[in-house]
Scaffold this active site. Structure first.
Site, PDB file in Angstrom:
ATOM      1  N   GLY A  13       0.829  -1.201   0.000  1.00  0.00           N
ATOM      2  CA  GLY A  13       0.000   0.000   0.000  1.00  0.00           C
ATOM      3  C   GLY A  13       0.862   1.248   0.000  1.00  0.00           C
ATOM      4  N   GLY A  15       1.111   5.629   1.483  1.00  0.00           N
ATOM      5  CA  GLY A  15       0.629   6.681   2.362  1.00  0.00           C
ATOM      6  C   GLY A  15       1.019   8.034   1.815  1.00  0.00           C
ATOM      7  N   THR A  16       1.002   9.042   2.682  1.00  0.00           N
ATOM      8  CA  THR A  16       1.308  10.404   2.249  1.00  0.00           C
ATOM      9  C   THR A  16       2.715  10.519   1.691  1.00  0.00           C
ATOM     10  OG1 THR A  16      -0.171  11.251   3.970  1.00  0.00           O
ATOM     11  CG2 THR A  16       1.370  12.816   2.981  1.00  0.00           C
ATOM     12  N   VAL A  20       4.677   0.960   0.711  1.00  0.00           N
ATOM     13  CA  VAL A  20       4.970  -0.141   1.628  1.00  0.00           C
ATOM     14  C   VAL A  20       5.004  -1.453   0.851  1.00  0.00           C
ATOM     15  CG1 VAL A  20       4.261  -1.351   3.723  1.00  0.00           C
ATOM     16  CG2 VAL A  20       3.826   1.107   3.502  1.00  0.00           C
ATOM     17  N   LYS A  35       9.082   0.057   4.310  1.00  0.00           N
ATOM     18  CA  LYS A  35       8.404   1.314   4.007  1.00  0.00           C
ATOM     19  C   LYS A  35       9.406   2.217   3.302  1.00  0.00           C
ATOM     20  CE  LYS A  35       5.099   4.411   6.280  1.00  0.00           C
ATOM     21  NZ  LYS A  35       4.436   4.725   7.577  1.00  0.00           N
ATOM     22  N   ASP A 130      -3.332   8.324  15.611  1.00  0.00           N
ATOM     23  CA  ASP A 130      -4.062   7.739  14.479  1.00  0.00           C
ATOM     24  C   ASP A 130      -4.416   6.279  14.768  1.00  0.00           C
ATOM     25  OD1 ASP A 130      -5.324   7.849  12.038  1.00  0.00           O
ATOM     26  OD2 ASP A 130      -3.524   7.443  10.858  1.00  0.00           O
TER      27      ASP A 130
END
Length: 245
Positions: A13, A15-16, A20, A35, A130
């Site tokens: 996936g 993120g900002t 990953v 990551k 989060d």
């Protein structure tokens, strides 16, 4: 793609700031998560180094461990332990598809593990900011869970310190965050309450397509009742965690 001694096997996936990957260490044959931050500016490098710093403060079986970090000036790599059973959100979605309820003893086990992991985080004067099912990873046949993703976490140098920046997943924001007020560790307890509600109802307590409406719903604190399939004690605990400070 090879990250030093780790070879990427599967894209997981993004993120900002980072992508990953699931990878395998070529020397130990251990499966890991990598990551990858592209260092296109100072923000990306700061985010990567901050996340590594936070992860290395912890020594808990209920927090994802940072195994190593590497940089080659163009990219920054965080190598972390791999949790083979997916996320807590994956498990809830499977329960929805099969029209099954998650048993109370399983929820209590998960809640206890999360609370112990969160205690370790807070004892190190860090806010996670989060907490959500997508950031909780399952292992050992879904018996053990680990809290991960410290990309928006913040360090409070003193117990009395407060954070002020609005950050995190909107559906899990605490009322004081929605109101633009300073906040502290209690905002993580609220996030844990949102997660507990999600496990019991398989829906989020506050949902809206409009951000202003969502913020007002959270500040009102009004939620749909939880099924009596669960004990009054567990339902009451959830409501107390979702009580405005």
């Amino acid at each position: 793609m090879v990250f030093s001694t780790d070879r990427a096997e599967e894209f997981v996936g993004s993120g900002t700031y980072a992508n990953v990957y699931k990878a395998r260490n070529l020397e130990t044959k251990q499966t890991v998560v990598v990551k990858v931050f592209k260092l296109e500016g100072p923000d990306e490098e700061e985010a990567a180094r901050k996340e590594v710093f936070f992860m290395r403060q912890f020594n808990s079986p209920f927090i994802v461990k940072c195994l190593d970090s590497i940089t080659d000036r163009k990219q920054f790599f965080i190598i972390a332990e791999y949790c083979e059973c997916g996320t807590l959100d994956d498990m809830v979605k499977t329960a929805i598809e099969k029209k099954m309820k998650i048993k109370e003893n399983q929820i209590l086990s998960y809640l206890t593990q999360l609370a112990m992991g969160l205690r370790e985080i807070h004892q190190n004067k860090i806010l996670h900011r989060d907490i959500k099912a997508q950031n909780v990873f399952l292992t050992e046949g879904t018996r053990i869970l680990k809290l991960g993703d410290f990309g928006v976490s913040k360090c409070l140098c003193f117990t009395s310190d407060m954070a002020q920046t609005i950050t995190g997943t909107p559906f899990s924001l605490a009322p004081e965050v929605c109101s633009g007020q300073p906040y502290n560790y209690k905002s993580d307890i609220w996030g844990l309450g949102v997660l507990l509600y999600y496990l019991m109802t398989k829906r989020l307590p506050f949902v809206s397509n409009s951000m202003p409406t969502l913020l007002e719903m959270i500040k009102s604190g009004e939620t749909a009742p939880i099924s009596e399939f669960y004990s009054a004690e567990l339902r009451d605990l959830c409501m107390r965690m979702l009580k405005k400070v």
